[in-house]
Design a protein around this motif. Sequence first.
Motif, PDB file in Angstrom:
ATOM      1  N   GLY A  36      70.838  14.294  65.282  1.00 48.89           N
ATOM      2  CA  GLY A  36      70.586  12.849  65.759  1.00 48.89           C
ATOM      3  C   GLY A  36      71.271  12.108  64.466  1.00 48.89           C
ATOM      4  N   SER A  37      72.209  11.096  64.878  1.00 47.88           N
ATOM      5  CA  SER A  37      72.671  10.092  63.967  1.00 47.88           C
ATOM      6  C   SER A  37      71.843   9.195  63.623  1.00 47.88           C
ATOM      7  N   CYS A  38      71.582   8.961  62.298  1.00 47.18           N
ATOM      8  CA  CYS A  38      70.552   8.000  61.628  1.00 47.18           C
ATOM      9  C   CYS A  38      71.128   6.800  61.279  1.00 47.18           C
ATOM     10  N   PRO A  39      70.455   5.667  60.809  1.00 47.53           N
ATOM     11  CA  PRO A  39      71.188   4.593  60.292  1.00 47.53           C
ATOM     12  C   PRO A  39      70.699   4.567  58.727  1.00 47.53           C
ATOM     13  N   LEU A  40      71.418   5.545  58.149  1.00 45.77           N
ATOM     14  CA  LEU A  40      71.258   5.956  56.961  1.00 45.77           C
ATOM     15  C   LEU A  40      72.605   5.532  56.011  1.00 45.77           C
ATOM     16  N   ASP A  41      72.425   5.115  54.862  1.00 43.32           N
ATOM     17  CA  ASP A  41      73.681   4.941  53.756  1.00 43.32           C
ATOM     18  C   ASP A  41      73.981   6.275  53.245  1.00 43.32           C
ATOM     19  N   ALA A  42      75.052   6.121  52.354  1.00 37.55           N
ATOM     20  CA  ALA A  42      75.358   7.381  51.756  1.00 37.55           C
ATOM     21  C   ALA A  42      74.311   7.865  50.684  1.00 37.55           C
ATOM     22  N   ASP A  43      73.497   7.037  50.256  1.00 42.20           N
ATOM     23  CA  ASP A  43      72.508   7.338  49.401  1.00 42.20           C
ATOM     24  C   ASP A  43      71.152   7.799  50.205  1.00 42.20           C
ATOM     25  N   GLY A  44      71.316   7.848  51.431  1.00 40.49           N
ATOM     26  CA  GLY A  44      69.897   8.381  52.381  1.00 40.49           C
ATOM     27  C   GLY A  44      69.149   7.169  52.441  1.00 40.49           C
ATOM     28  N   ALA A  45      69.359   5.792  52.151  1.00 37.75           N
ATOM     29  CA  ALA A  45      68.508   5.060  52.417  1.00 37.75           C
ATOM     30  C   ALA A  45      68.849   4.271  53.871  1.00 37.75           C
ATOM     31  N   THR A  46      67.533   3.845  54.515  1.00 34.33           N
ATOM     32  CA  THR A  46      67.738   3.354  55.851  1.00 34.33           C
ATOM     33  C   THR A  46      68.363   1.718  55.835  1.00 34.33           C
ATOM     34  N   VAL A  47      69.191   1.634  56.762  1.00 37.39           N
ATOM     35  CA  VAL A  47      70.002   0.240  56.650  1.00 37.39           C
ATOM     36  C   VAL A  47      69.395  -0.712  57.542  1.00 37.39           C
ATOM     37  N   ALA A  48      69.916  -2.030  57.785  1.00 39.85           N
ATOM     38  CA  ALA A  48      69.627  -2.853  58.770  1.00 39.85           C
ATOM     39  C   ALA A  48      67.975  -3.003  59.261  1.00 39.85           C
ATOM     40  N   VAL A  49      67.197  -2.582  58.093  1.00 40.86           N
ATOM     41  CA  VAL A  49      65.818  -2.619  58.374  1.00 40.86           C
ATOM     42  C   VAL A  49      65.402  -3.714  59.274  1.00 40.86           C
ATOM     43  N   GLY A  50      64.710  -3.533  60.390  1.00 42.88           N
ATOM     44  CA  GLY A  50      64.230  -4.541  61.371  1.00 42.88           C
ATOM     45  C   GLY A  50      64.901  -4.734  62.228  1.00 42.88           C
ATOM     46  N   ASP A  51      66.353  -4.349  62.226  1.00 42.81           N
ATOM     47  CA  ASP A  51      67.495  -5.061  63.311  1.00 42.81           C
ATOM     48  C   ASP A  51      67.811  -3.773  64.111  1.00 42.81           C
ATOM     49  N   VAL A  52      67.572  -3.708  65.257  1.00 40.32           N
ATOM     50  CA  VAL A  52      67.836  -2.691  66.218  1.00 40.32           C
ATOM     51  C   VAL A  52      69.388  -2.600  66.522  1.00 40.32           C
ATOM     52  N   ALA A  53      69.982  -3.757  66.730  1.00 42.86           N
ATOM     53  CA  ALA A  53      71.297  -3.738  66.818  1.00 42.86           C
ATOM     54  C   ALA A  53      72.042  -3.012  65.624  1.00 42.86           C
ATOM     55  N   GLY A  54      71.597  -3.839  64.387  1.00 44.90           N
ATOM     56  CA  GLY A  54      72.506  -3.225  63.472  1.00 44.90           C
ATOM     57  C   GLY A  54      72.242  -1.827  62.787  1.00 44.90           C
ATOM     58  N   GLN A  55      71.034  -1.185  63.288  1.00 40.91           N
ATOM     59  CA  GLN A  55      70.662   0.251  63.168  1.00 40.91           C
ATOM     60  C   GLN A  55      71.501   0.893  63.959  1.00 40.91           C
ATOM     61  N   ALA A  56      71.748   0.469  65.261  1.00 40.46           N
ATOM     62  CA  ALA A  56      72.681   1.177  66.350  1.00 40.46           C
ATOM     63  C   ALA A  56      74.002   1.280  65.790  1.00 40.46           C
ATOM     64  N   ALA A  57      74.548   0.077  65.174  1.00 40.79           N
ATOM     65  CA  ALA A  57      75.814   0.310  64.730  1.00 40.79           C
ATOM     66  C   ALA A  57      75.867   1.197  63.618  1.00 40.79           C
ATOM     67  N   ALA A  58      74.964   1.194  62.687  1.00 43.50           N
ATOM     68  CA  ALA A  58      75.016   2.211  61.545  1.00 43.50           C
ATOM     69  C   ALA A  58      75.138   3.615  62.082  1.00 43.50           C
ATOM     70  N   CYS A  59      74.354   3.878  63.098  1.00 41.29           N
ATOM     71  CA  CYS A  59      74.386   5.208  63.819  1.00 41.29           C
ATOM     72  C   CYS A  59      75.578   5.655  64.511  1.00 41.29           C
ATOM     73  N   VAL A  60      76.163   4.634  64.933  1.00 44.14           N
ATOM     74  CA  VAL A  60      77.481   4.811  65.938  1.00 44.14           C
ATOM     75  C   VAL A  60      78.567   5.313  64.406  1.00 44.14           C
ATOM     76  N   VAL A  61      78.502   4.585  63.460  1.00 47.26           N
ATOM     77  CA  VAL A  61      79.497   4.849  62.307  1.00 47.26           C
ATOM     78  C   VAL A  61      79.184   6.215  61.712  1.00 47.26           C
ATOM     79  N   ASN A  62      77.837   6.724  61.513  1.00 48.46           N
ATOM     80  CA  ASN A  62      77.648   7.901  61.016  1.00 48.46           C
ATOM     81  C   ASN A  62      78.172   9.223  62.153  1.00 48.46           C
ATOM     82  N   LEU A  63      77.787   8.645  63.431  1.00 48.23           N
ATOM     83  CA  LEU A  63      78.141   9.486  64.595  1.00 48.23           C
ATOM     84  C   LEU A  63      79.655   9.763  64.691  1.00 48.23           C
ATOM     85  N   ARG A  64      80.399   8.891  64.458  1.00 45.68           N
ATOM     86  CA  ARG A  64      81.949   9.133  64.498  1.00 45.68           C
ATOM     87  C   ARG A  64      82.309   9.811  63.270  1.00 45.68           C
ATOM     88  N   THR A  65      81.561   9.664  62.279  1.00 44.08           N
ATOM     89  CA  THR A  65      81.875  10.615  60.848  1.00 44.08           C
ATOM     90  C   THR A  65      81.631  11.943  61.033  1.00 44.08           C
TER      91      THR A  65
END
Length: 136
Positions: A36-65
């Motif tokens: 599962g691609s998660c909304p985590l930054d390079a340091d393992g911190a959750t990004v876009a806290v409280g923002d479903v669309a922002g977290q989905a976008a971060a998941c897509v970025v990590n999925l692409r990687t």
Amino acid sequence: MPRAVTLIRSATLSDVAEYAYAATAPAEARLIFLAGSCPLDADGATVAVGDVAGQAAACVVNLRTALKDAGAGLDDVISTRVLVATTRQSDLVAAWQVVRDAFGDHDVPSTLMGVTVLGYHDQLVEIEAVAAVLDA
């Protein structure tokens, strides 16, 4: 390079769905099962806290990687499962819009689910995927 994934559209099921109902890959394809691609930054911190669309976008970025590291891209994905920690359909729709837009015309079979909780603190979205590639 030829693509391994063939999307299948149903002539008998509803055309309301914004994705293909099925997909196939030939026997010689190499399958890639992604965690599962998660909304985590390079340091393992959750990004876009409280923002479903922002977290989905971060998941897509990590999925692409993760796909790139496995020798694949979004066009090689054969199916997805989008998990959203919510009881509100509007949150599901917000996450889905981001995922749908990222995949564009490659509208793979997908499942969108509301769940109780996800694994990381403040995590609202996770995207699972399976891809198929034909190696040279």
